[in-house]
Design a protein around this motif. Structure first.
Motif, PDB file in Angstrom:
ATOM      1  N   ARG A   1      16.387  -1.613   0.896  1.00  0.00           N
ATOM      2  CA  ARG A   1      16.513  -1.539   2.345  1.00  0.00           C
ATOM      3  C   ARG A   1      16.274  -0.094   2.792  1.00  0.00           C
ATOM      4  O   ARG A   1      16.149   0.816   1.987  1.00  0.00           O
ATOM      5  CB  ARG A   1      17.892  -2.023   2.800  1.00  0.00           C
ATOM      6  CG  ARG A   1      18.146  -3.490   2.492  1.00  0.00           C
ATOM      7  CD  ARG A   1      19.420  -3.984   3.152  1.00  0.00           C
ATOM      8  NE  ARG A   1      19.723  -5.347   2.736  1.00  0.00           N
ATOM      9  CZ  ARG A   1      19.212  -6.433   3.305  1.00  0.00           C
ATOM     10  NH1 ARG A   1      18.366  -6.304   4.310  1.00  0.00           N
ATOM     11  NH2 ARG A   1      19.518  -7.638   2.871  1.00  0.00           N
ATOM     12  N   ASN A   2      16.232   0.076   4.109  1.00  0.00           N
ATOM     13  CA  ASN A   2      16.056   1.410   4.696  1.00  0.00           C
ATOM     14  C   ASN A   2      14.733   2.051   4.308  1.00  0.00           C
ATOM     15  O   ASN A   2      14.623   3.279   4.243  1.00  0.00           O
ATOM     16  CB  ASN A   2      17.223   2.329   4.295  1.00  0.00           C
ATOM     17  CG  ASN A   2      18.559   1.793   4.757  1.00  0.00           C
ATOM     18  OD1 ASN A   2      18.698   1.347   5.903  1.00  0.00           O
ATOM     19  ND2 ASN A   2      19.553   1.822   3.873  1.00  0.00           N
ATOM     20  N   PHE A   3      13.717   1.208   4.022  1.00  0.00           N
ATOM     21  CA  PHE A   3      12.378   1.744   3.799  1.00  0.00           C
ATOM     22  C   PHE A   3      11.876   2.287   5.132  1.00  0.00           C
ATOM     23  O   PHE A   3      11.974   1.626   6.157  1.00  0.00           O
ATOM     24  CB  PHE A   3      11.455   0.655   3.273  1.00  0.00           C
ATOM     25  CG  PHE A   3      10.121   1.165   2.814  1.00  0.00           C
ATOM     26  CD1 PHE A   3       9.940   1.566   1.501  1.00  0.00           C
ATOM     27  CD2 PHE A   3       9.044   1.254   3.692  1.00  0.00           C
ATOM     28  CE1 PHE A   3       8.707   2.046   1.057  1.00  0.00           C
ATOM     29  CE2 PHE A   3       7.818   1.727   3.267  1.00  0.00           C
ATOM     30  CZ  PHE A   3       7.646   2.130   1.946  1.00  0.00           C
ATOM     31  N   PRO A   4      11.320   3.497   5.142  1.00  0.00           N
ATOM     32  CA  PRO A   4      10.921   4.088   6.430  1.00  0.00           C
ATOM     33  C   PRO A   4       9.694   3.412   7.021  1.00  0.00           C
ATOM     34  O   PRO A   4       8.891   2.799   6.313  1.00  0.00           O
ATOM     35  CB  PRO A   4      10.622   5.534   6.059  1.00  0.00           C
ATOM     36  CG  PRO A   4      10.215   5.479   4.621  1.00  0.00           C
ATOM     37  CD  PRO A   4      11.056   4.401   4.006  1.00  0.00           C
ATOM     38  N   SER A   5       9.559   3.541   8.321  1.00  0.00           N
ATOM     39  CA  SER A   5       8.344   3.105   8.994  1.00  0.00           C
ATOM     40  C   SER A   5       7.280   4.172   8.778  1.00  0.00           C
ATOM     41  O   SER A   5       7.482   5.337   9.128  1.00  0.00           O
ATOM     42  CB  SER A   5       8.622   2.905  10.493  1.00  0.00           C
ATOM     43  OG  SER A   5       7.455   2.529  11.177  1.00  0.00           O
ATOM     44  N   LEU A   6       6.150   3.780   8.191  1.00  0.00           N
ATOM     45  CA  LEU A   6       5.121   4.733   7.802  1.00  0.00           C
ATOM     46  C   LEU A   6       3.880   4.603   8.664  1.00  0.00           C
ATOM     47  O   LEU A   6       3.401   3.490   8.934  1.00  0.00           O
ATOM     48  CB  LEU A   6       4.711   4.523   6.338  1.00  0.00           C
ATOM     49  CG  LEU A   6       5.808   4.589   5.277  1.00  0.00           C
ATOM     50  CD1 LEU A   6       5.192   4.387   3.892  1.00  0.00           C
ATOM     51  CD2 LEU A   6       6.560   5.903   5.347  1.00  0.00           C
ATOM     52  N   GLN A   7       3.342   5.736   9.090  1.00  0.00           N
ATOM     53  CA  GLN A   7       1.999   5.820   9.668  1.00  0.00           C
ATOM     54  C   GLN A   7       1.089   6.405   8.602  1.00  0.00           C
ATOM     55  O   GLN A   7       1.421   7.404   7.972  1.00  0.00           O
ATOM     56  CB  GLN A   7       1.997   6.694  10.931  1.00  0.00           C
ATOM     57  CG  GLN A   7       2.807   6.101  12.068  1.00  0.00           C
ATOM     58  CD  GLN A   7       2.647   6.864  13.364  1.00  0.00           C
ATOM     59  OE1 GLN A   7       2.523   6.258  14.421  1.00  0.00           O
ATOM     60  NE2 GLN A   7       2.643   8.186  13.307  1.00  0.00           N
ATOM     61  N   LEU A   8      -0.074   5.758   8.407  1.00  0.00           N
ATOM     62  CA  LEU A   8      -0.943   6.062   7.262  1.00  0.00           C
ATOM     63  C   LEU A   8      -2.204   6.772   7.725  1.00  0.00           C
ATOM     64  O   LEU A   8      -2.972   6.233   8.522  1.00  0.00           O
ATOM     65  CB  LEU A   8      -1.306   4.771   6.529  1.00  0.00           C
ATOM     66  CG  LEU A   8      -0.133   3.825   6.209  1.00  0.00           C
ATOM     67  CD1 LEU A   8      -0.654   2.573   5.519  1.00  0.00           C
ATOM     68  CD2 LEU A   8       0.918   4.521   5.358  1.00  0.00           C
ATOM     69  N   VAL A   9      -2.422   7.963   7.210  1.00  0.00           N
ATOM     70  CA  VAL A   9      -3.588   8.764   7.574  1.00  0.00           C
ATOM     71  C   VAL A   9      -4.504   8.877   6.361  1.00  0.00           C
ATOM     72  O   VAL A   9      -4.110   9.413   5.311  1.00  0.00           O
ATOM     73  CB  VAL A   9      -3.166  10.176   8.038  1.00  0.00           C
ATOM     74  CG1 VAL A   9      -4.402  11.018   8.378  1.00  0.00           C
ATOM     75  CG2 VAL A   9      -2.241  10.081   9.245  1.00  0.00           C
ATOM     76  N   PHE A  10      -5.710   8.356   6.492  1.00  0.00           N
ATOM     77  CA  PHE A  10      -6.671   8.372   5.393  1.00  0.00           C
ATOM     78  C   PHE A  10      -7.816   9.320   5.729  1.00  0.00           C
ATOM     79  O   PHE A  10      -8.322   9.331   6.857  1.00  0.00           O
ATOM     80  CB  PHE A  10      -7.243   6.978   5.148  1.00  0.00           C
ATOM     81  CG  PHE A  10      -6.205   5.964   4.755  1.00  0.00           C
ATOM     82  CD1 PHE A  10      -5.732   5.898   3.464  1.00  0.00           C
ATOM     83  CD2 PHE A  10      -5.698   5.073   5.691  1.00  0.00           C
ATOM     84  CE1 PHE A  10      -4.776   4.967   3.095  1.00  0.00           C
ATOM     85  CE2 PHE A  10      -4.747   4.138   5.344  1.00  0.00           C
ATOM     86  CZ  PHE A  10      -4.281   4.086   4.035  1.00  0.00           C
ATOM     87  N   GLY A  11      -8.243  10.084   4.725  1.00  0.00           N
ATOM     88  CA  GLY A  11      -9.442  10.888   4.889  1.00  0.00           C
ATOM     89  C   GLY A  11     -10.676  10.037   4.663  1.00  0.00           C
ATOM     90  O   GLY A  11     -10.590   8.832   4.404  1.00  0.00           O
ATOM     91  N   ARG A  12     -11.821  10.662   4.776  1.00  0.00           N
ATOM     92  CA  ARG A  12     -13.051   9.937   4.464  1.00  0.00           C
ATOM     93  C   ARG A  12     -13.096   9.639   2.975  1.00  0.00           C
ATOM     94  O   ARG A  12     -12.784  10.496   2.147  1.00  0.00           O
ATOM     95  CB  ARG A  12     -14.264  10.761   4.887  1.00  0.00           C
ATOM     96  CG  ARG A  12     -14.339  10.947   6.402  1.00  0.00           C
ATOM     97  CD  ARG A  12     -15.510  11.804   6.804  1.00  0.00           C
ATOM     98  NE  ARG A  12     -15.570  11.971   8.249  1.00  0.00           N
ATOM     99  CZ  ARG A  12     -16.425  12.787   8.873  1.00  0.00           C
ATOM    100  NH1 ARG A  12     -17.273  13.512   8.155  1.00  0.00           N
ATOM    101  NH2 ARG A  12     -16.417  12.870  10.186  1.00  0.00           N
ATOM    102  N   GLU A  13     -13.482   8.419   2.648  1.00  0.00           N
ATOM    103  CA  GLU A  13     -13.445   7.989   1.247  1.00  0.00           C
ATOM    104  C   GLU A  13     -14.402   8.835   0.414  1.00  0.00           C
ATOM    105  O   GLU A  13     -15.583   8.990   0.748  1.00  0.00           O
ATOM    106  CB  GLU A  13     -13.798   6.508   1.141  1.00  0.00           C
ATOM    107  CG  GLU A  13     -13.503   5.919  -0.217  1.00  0.00           C
ATOM    108  CD  GLU A  13     -13.548   4.403  -0.197  1.00  0.00           C
ATOM    109  OE1 GLU A  13     -13.173   3.799  -1.220  1.00  0.00           O
ATOM    110  OE2 GLU A  13     -13.960   3.832   0.822  1.00  0.00           O
ATOM    111  N   ASP A  14     -13.874   9.384  -0.665  1.00  0.00           N
ATOM    112  CA  ASP A  14     -14.639  10.270  -1.552  1.00  0.00           C
ATOM    113  C   ASP A  14     -14.624   9.689  -2.964  1.00  0.00           C
ATOM    114  O   ASP A  14     -13.576   9.641  -3.612  1.00  0.00           O
ATOM    115  CB  ASP A  14     -14.014  11.665  -1.548  1.00  0.00           C
ATOM    116  CG  ASP A  14     -14.778  12.641  -2.441  1.00  0.00           C
ATOM    117  OD1 ASP A  14     -15.822  12.248  -3.003  1.00  0.00           O
ATOM    118  OD2 ASP A  14     -14.321  13.791  -2.568  1.00  0.00           O
TER     119      ASP A  14
END
Length: 466
Positions: free
Chosen positions: A277-290
């Motif tokens: 429980r208590n897993f944080p709410s995540l915003q996911l930032v991805f770079g350009r696929e390399d």
């Protein structure tokens, strides 16, 4: 008429059941008890942002980009004028008038707005990170619209869409509670499930002008048919030739052209239950696929997912949204492939230790996914996608055209004509569903209102109770 008209409604979703309920009860009572419920974004304010490579992005970097994106979308949606918005933290971007006057798509407008922001702020070394954050917010917008790419979303039509007032909520028992309420008013046996319509034969100039042909070979005649199938089913229905299409004769050009021009995409939800429980709410930032990146390979179908968040506070169930090609791919994946992809993504972005498998262990330092549930709107032949959008090349007029009943009545004579010039029944084939509502398309309440609209159209036509 000497007898009550016979109405057949194709589709028992929100639009179809609303129309049936309205026709049967003639009631204007639209109040439902939706309790218990919770605001959809109850955990969003506590979100933490992580970027590929395993580092957390400081809110001081995220918030200006978030403000920029929201301000640009408000401009696109016509909520505010340019001078009323602070486009950057220093309010330094000017001349956006030429940008939105020349914009053809929401995607091109957003790109131009971000480029203007970047040029004005001289953001130095944070340029690539800010662009990746901006892309994250764009990916969230994709799930709102169902457009795989925002460059296909018409800019001019964006300002016609209207947000429904009030909180966006989740209902504890889901929309099925509303569906059951609508269906409960209908007589037993009226709703017939597991019957697939293969052909709608209309404009036949007989006492019952519409014939429905079913896949089991049976035929039902009706005075009026309300078609509430999805835009995806309509698109598939007009792609076939004259003999194999859903409608016979084929739909008139004004109707079929509107169906072709309007956009229709796939949005799917992925739910995973985790071992803590208590897993944080995540915003996911991805770079350009390399391909040469030193980081562990994140699967391509995860790379345009903007968030992973608990469905409500203290929940062990996490939700992610997928749109377009990624949503279609999600439907094909096994649970094991999904578990591996989600855990790899979480690990790469947060550095959190993860472990594959369904077994729920006692080690609090290890995150496990114990259950997987996903929607499959794209592969369902009765839907073929999720909801509509106004694509570049179409307009709100196409939504209105889709809503117009057939045969189209000559406004001068007040009559419709068959091919042999005999008088035909009006309102033979009617249309409802979210894709027929000009200002609330893509929503359940848009589908609801369209069902009310078509029921009222029939009630007004007969000017009496049936």
């Amino acid at each position: 008429m000497s007898k009550k008209p016979r109405v057949v409604i194709i589709g028992a979703g929100m639009a179809g059941l609303t129309a049936a309920n309205k026709l049967y009860t003639h009631s204007n009572n639209t109040t439902f008890d939706l309790s218990p419920w919770e605001c959809m974004d109850s955990t969003a304010d506590k979100a933490r942002t992580f970027a590929e490579g395993g580092f957390e992005v400081d809110p001081s970097v995220v918030e200006p980009v978030s403000g920029l994106f929201n301000a640009l979308m408000e401009l696109a949606q016509g909520k505010k004028k340019e001078k009323e918005n602070k486009i950057t933290q220093n309010d330094v971007v000017s001349g956006l008038g030429s940008i939105y006057e020349n914009a053809t798509s929401v995607g091109s407008f957003l790109k131009s707005g971000f480029d203007a922001y970047r040029d004005a702020t001289g953001n130095g070394g944070n340029g690539s990170l800010e662009e990746a954050i901006f892309t994250m917010f764009s990916n969230t917008q994709r799930t709102y619209t169902s457009a795989d790419d925002l460059s296909t979303l018409d800019y001019a039509a964006e300002s016609e869409y209207q947000m429904f007032p009030g909180e966006e909520i989740t209902i504890a028992k889901g929309y099925v509670s509303v569906i059951h309420h609508l269906a409960s008013a209908l007589p037993q046996g009226v709703i017939q499930l597991d019957r697939t319509v293969s052909k709608i034969e209309w404009e036949s100039c007989e006492e019952c002008p519409v014939k429905l042909h079913f896949s089991d070979g049976s035929v039902v005649s009706a005075d009026h048919v309300i078609v509430t199938v999805s835009l995806g089913v309509l698109k598939a229905g007009i792609e076939s030739d004259d003999e194999g299409g859903l409608f016979s004769p084929p739909l008139p050009e004004f109707k079929s052209d509107a169906i072709k021009r309007l956009g229709y995409g796939v949005v799917n939800k992925l739910f995973v239950e985790v071992s803590e429980r208590n897993f944080p709410s995540l915003q996911l930032v991805f770079g350009r696929e390399d391909p040469d990146s030193r980081f562990v390979k994140i699967p391509w179908w995860m790379r345009r997912t903007a968030t992973i968040a608990p469905i409500h506070s203290n929940s062990k169930v996490l939700l992610s949204w997928f749109a377009g090609k990624e949503a279609i791919e999600l439907e094909k994946l096994t649970d094991e492939e999904i578990i591996d992809g989600v855990l790899t993504t979480i690990s790469c972005l947060t550095g959190k230790q993860v472990k594959n498998g369904y077994v729920n262990g006692n080690d609090n330092e290890v995150l496990r996914i114990t259950k997987v549930l996903k929607s499959k709107w794209g592969g369902d032949p009765l839907f073929r996608g999720s909801y509509s959008y106004v694509a570049v090349g179409s307009s709100g007029d196409d939504l209105d055209a889709l809503a117009e009943p057939l045969p189209k009545i000559n406004k001068k004579s007040g009559q419709g004509k068959c091919h042999d010039q005999t008088k035909v029944h009006e309102l033979q084939v009617m249309f409802a569903g979210e894709a027929t509502h000009r200002t609330h398309y893509s929503t359940t309440h848009g589908a609801y209102y369209s069902g009310v609209r078509e029921a009222n159209r029939l009630l007004k036509h007969y000017k009496c109770d049936f």
